[in-house]
Design a protein around this motif. Structure first.
Motif, PDB file in Angstrom:
ATOM      1  N   UNK A 136     -13.164  -7.880 -10.060  1.00  0.00           N
ATOM      2  CA  UNK A 136     -14.128  -8.974  -9.850  1.00  0.00           C
ATOM      3  C   UNK A 136     -14.047  -9.494  -8.421  1.00  0.00           C
ATOM      4  N   UNK A 137     -12.828  -9.735  -7.954  1.00  0.00           N
ATOM      5  CA  UNK A 137     -12.666 -10.201  -6.575  1.00  0.00           C
ATOM      6  C   UNK A 137     -13.243  -9.168  -5.598  1.00  0.00           C
ATOM      7  N   UNK A 138     -12.952  -7.902  -5.862  1.00  0.00           N
ATOM      8  CA  UNK A 138     -13.438  -6.838  -4.988  1.00  0.00           C
ATOM      9  C   UNK A 138     -14.969  -6.823  -4.947  1.00  0.00           C
ATOM     10  N   UNK A 139     -15.599  -7.005  -6.104  1.00  0.00           N
ATOM     11  CA  UNK A 139     -17.060  -6.989  -6.178  1.00  0.00           C
ATOM     12  C   UNK A 139     -17.704  -8.202  -5.525  1.00  0.00           C
ATOM     13  N   UNK A 140     -16.933  -9.263  -5.320  1.00  0.00           N
ATOM     14  CA  UNK A 140     -17.469 -10.428  -4.604  1.00  0.00           C
ATOM     15  C   UNK A 140     -17.106 -10.356  -3.119  1.00  0.00           C
ATOM     16  N   UNK A 141     -16.463  -9.249  -2.704  1.00  0.00           N
ATOM     17  CA  UNK A 141     -16.103  -9.077  -1.300  1.00  0.00           C
ATOM     18  C   UNK A 141     -14.806  -9.760  -0.922  1.00  0.00           C
ATOM     19  N   UNK A 142     -14.047 -10.237  -1.919  1.00  0.00           N
ATOM     20  CA  UNK A 142     -12.797 -10.961  -1.655  1.00  0.00           C
ATOM     21  C   UNK A 142     -11.601 -10.019  -1.863  1.00  0.00           C
ATOM     22  N   UNK A 143     -11.443  -9.079  -0.915  1.00  0.00           N
ATOM     23  CA  UNK A 143     -10.369  -8.095  -1.039  1.00  0.00           C
ATOM     24  C   UNK A 143      -8.985  -8.728  -0.954  1.00  0.00           C
ATOM     25  N   UNK A 170      -7.317  -0.631  -1.165  1.00  0.00           N
ATOM     26  CA  UNK A 170      -7.727  -1.941  -0.636  1.00  0.00           C
ATOM     27  C   UNK A 170      -7.211  -2.155   0.783  1.00  0.00           C
ATOM     28  N   UNK A 171      -5.990  -1.692   1.059  1.00  0.00           N
ATOM     29  CA  UNK A 171      -5.435  -1.830   2.407  1.00  0.00           C
ATOM     30  C   UNK A 171      -6.227  -0.976   3.408  1.00  0.00           C
ATOM     31  N   UNK A 172      -6.639   0.210   2.987  1.00  0.00           N
ATOM     32  CA  UNK A 172      -7.448   1.059   3.872  1.00  0.00           C
ATOM     33  C   UNK A 172      -8.776   0.372   4.186  1.00  0.00           C
ATOM     34  N   UNK A 173      -9.388  -0.256   3.165  1.00  0.00           N
ATOM     35  CA  UNK A 173     -10.647  -0.969   3.396  1.00  0.00           C
ATOM     36  C   UNK A 173     -10.500  -2.026   4.480  1.00  0.00           C
ATOM     37  N   UNK A 174      -9.288  -2.583   4.596  1.00  0.00           N
ATOM     38  CA  UNK A 174      -9.042  -3.619   5.601  1.00  0.00           C
ATOM     39  C   UNK A 174      -8.458  -3.028   6.888  1.00  0.00           C
ATOM     40  N   UNK A 175      -8.481  -1.703   7.005  1.00  0.00           N
ATOM     41  CA  UNK A 175      -7.917  -1.006   8.166  1.00  0.00           C
ATOM     42  C   UNK A 175      -6.429  -1.286   8.352  1.00  0.00           C
ATOM     43  N   UNK A 176      -5.731  -1.629   7.259  1.00  0.00           N
ATOM     44  CA  UNK A 176      -4.289  -1.898   7.318  1.00  0.00           C
ATOM     45  C   UNK A 176      -3.559  -0.630   6.873  1.00  0.00           C
ATOM     46  N   UNK A 177      -3.621   0.410   7.706  1.00  0.00           N
ATOM     47  CA  UNK A 177      -3.128   1.729   7.329  1.00  0.00           C
ATOM     48  C   UNK A 177      -1.616   1.754   7.099  1.00  0.00           C
ATOM     49  N   UNK A 179       0.206  -0.662   6.007  1.00  0.00           N
ATOM     50  CA  UNK A 179       0.486  -1.300   4.712  1.00  0.00           C
ATOM     51  C   UNK A 179       0.099  -0.389   3.554  1.00  0.00           C
ATOM     52  N   UNK A 180      -0.890   0.458   3.766  1.00  0.00           N
ATOM     53  CA  UNK A 180      -1.357   1.354   2.698  1.00  0.00           C
ATOM     54  C   UNK A 180      -0.349   2.458   2.388  1.00  0.00           C
ATOM     55  N   UNK A 181       0.345   2.925   3.416  1.00  0.00           N
ATOM     56  CA  UNK A 181       1.224   4.093   3.256  1.00  0.00           C
ATOM     57  C   UNK A 181       2.252   3.963   2.131  1.00  0.00           C
ATOM     58  N   UNK A 182       3.038   2.867   2.051  1.00  0.00           N
ATOM     59  CA  UNK A 182       4.051   2.819   0.988  1.00  0.00           C
ATOM     60  C   UNK A 182       3.447   2.852  -0.422  1.00  0.00           C
ATOM     61  N   UNK A 183       2.253   2.273  -0.575  1.00  0.00           N
ATOM     62  CA  UNK A 183       1.612   2.290  -1.894  1.00  0.00           C
ATOM     63  C   UNK A 183       1.203   3.708  -2.273  1.00  0.00           C
ATOM     64  N   UNK A 184       0.639   4.443  -1.327  1.00  0.00           N
ATOM     65  CA  UNK A 184       0.257   5.824  -1.604  1.00  0.00           C
ATOM     66  C   UNK A 184       1.487   6.695  -1.864  1.00  0.00           C
ATOM     67  N   UNK A 185       2.579   6.409  -1.149  1.00  0.00           N
ATOM     68  CA  UNK A 185       3.813   7.180  -1.368  1.00  0.00           C
ATOM     69  C   UNK A 185       4.353   6.951  -2.777  1.00  0.00           C
ATOM     70  N   UNK A 186       4.282   5.688  -3.241  1.00  0.00           N
ATOM     71  CA  UNK A 186       4.730   5.398  -4.614  1.00  0.00           C
ATOM     72  C   UNK A 186       3.841   6.118  -5.624  1.00  0.00           C
TER      73      UNK A 186
END
Length: 197
Positions: A136-143, A170-177, A179-186
Motif C-alpha cells: 500500500x505504501x509503495x502504491x502511494x509512492x511512499x517507499x 525498494x532500495x534499488x528504486x531509491x538508487x541506494x545500491x 543498501x540493496x546488496x546485503x538484502x539480495x545476498x540474504x
C-alpha cells in the motif's frame, strides 16, 4: 453442526473450491436461522469473507469481514451467557488484514493503510499484514514507509526471503545500491539459482 460446517467449508476454501465453500456457508446460515439460532455464526461469516476475498469479490469480502467484526463484539460481550462454540474470536487482526487487502485492491490506499496498521497492532507477528501494508505504501509512492514496514518484520524475527527481495528492490528504486546488496545476498542464500537477483 456450525463447527463441522465451518471446518468443511474451510477445506473447500483451501482446495480452491470456493463456490462449494460459499454454498455450504449460506446453507448453514439459513439452517441455523431456521432453528432460531441468532445472530449469525462468526466462524461461517469469516469463512465467507475469505471466500469472497479469494475470488476477488472485494466489496462482498469487506461486507462480511465488517459483519464478522461487529458480531465478534457481541460474542465477546455475551461469552459468559452463550454456549455457542466459536473458533475465530481471536481473528480480529486477520479480518482487518483482509479488509485492508481488499481496499488496497480497490485503490482506497489510506483506509487500507489504517486497517493494516490495526492488524499489525493487534498481532505484531502476522506477516501478511506487513506485506500488504508495504505494498500500500509503495502504491502511494511512499517507499520509505514501505521499507520501514518491512524492516519491522526483521525486528519481529518473522522476515523471510521474500522480505529480503522486496527490501532489495525498494532500495534499488531509491538508487541506494549499497543498501540493496546485503538484502539480495540474504535472498540468494535461499535461491542461489535466481540469475535475475
Amino acid at each position: 453442526y456450525a463447527m463441522i460446517t465451518y471446518e468443511t467449508a474451510n477445506c473447500y476454501l483451501h482446495s480452491a473450491a470456493t463456490s462449494k465453500a460459499k454454498e455450504l456457508c449460506y446453507y448453514a446460515l439459513s439452517k441455523l436461522k431456521a432453528e432460531g439460532i441468532t445472530p449469525e455464526n462468526i466462524d461461517i461469516l469469516f469463512t465467507l469473507a475469505c471466500t469472497y476475498l479469494k475470488e476477488g469479490s472485494y466489496q462482498k469480502a469487506i461486507e462480511y469481514f465488517n459483519r464478522f467484526l461487529f458480531l465478534r463484539e457481541w460474542y465477546l460481550n455475551t461469552i459468559g451467557t452463550n454456549t455457542l462454540m466459536t473458533d475465530t474470536l481471536g481473528y480480529d487482526y486477520a479480518a482487518h488484514n483482509g479488509i485492508g487487502y481488499c481496499l488496497g485492491n480497490l485503490g482506497q490506499w489510506e483506509i487500507a493503510i489504517n486497517h493494516l496498521e490495526k492488524a499489525i497492532d493487534l498481532n505484531p507477528r502476522y506477516r501478511n499484514a506487513y506485506d500488504n501494508l508495504a505494498l500500500c505504501f509503495q502504491n502511494t509512492g511512499d517507499d520509505n514507509n514501505a521499507i520501514r514496514t518491512l524492516l519491522k518484520t526483521v525486528s519481529e524475527k518473522i522476515a523471510d526471503d521474500t522480505v529480503w527481495l522486496h527490501l532489495g528492490e525498494l532500495q534499488i528504486k531509491q538508487n541506494a545500491y549499497e543498501k540493496a546488496l546485503p538484502y539480495f545476498e540474504k535472498y540468494l542464500k535461499e535461491h542461489p539459482a535466481d540469475k535475475n537477483v
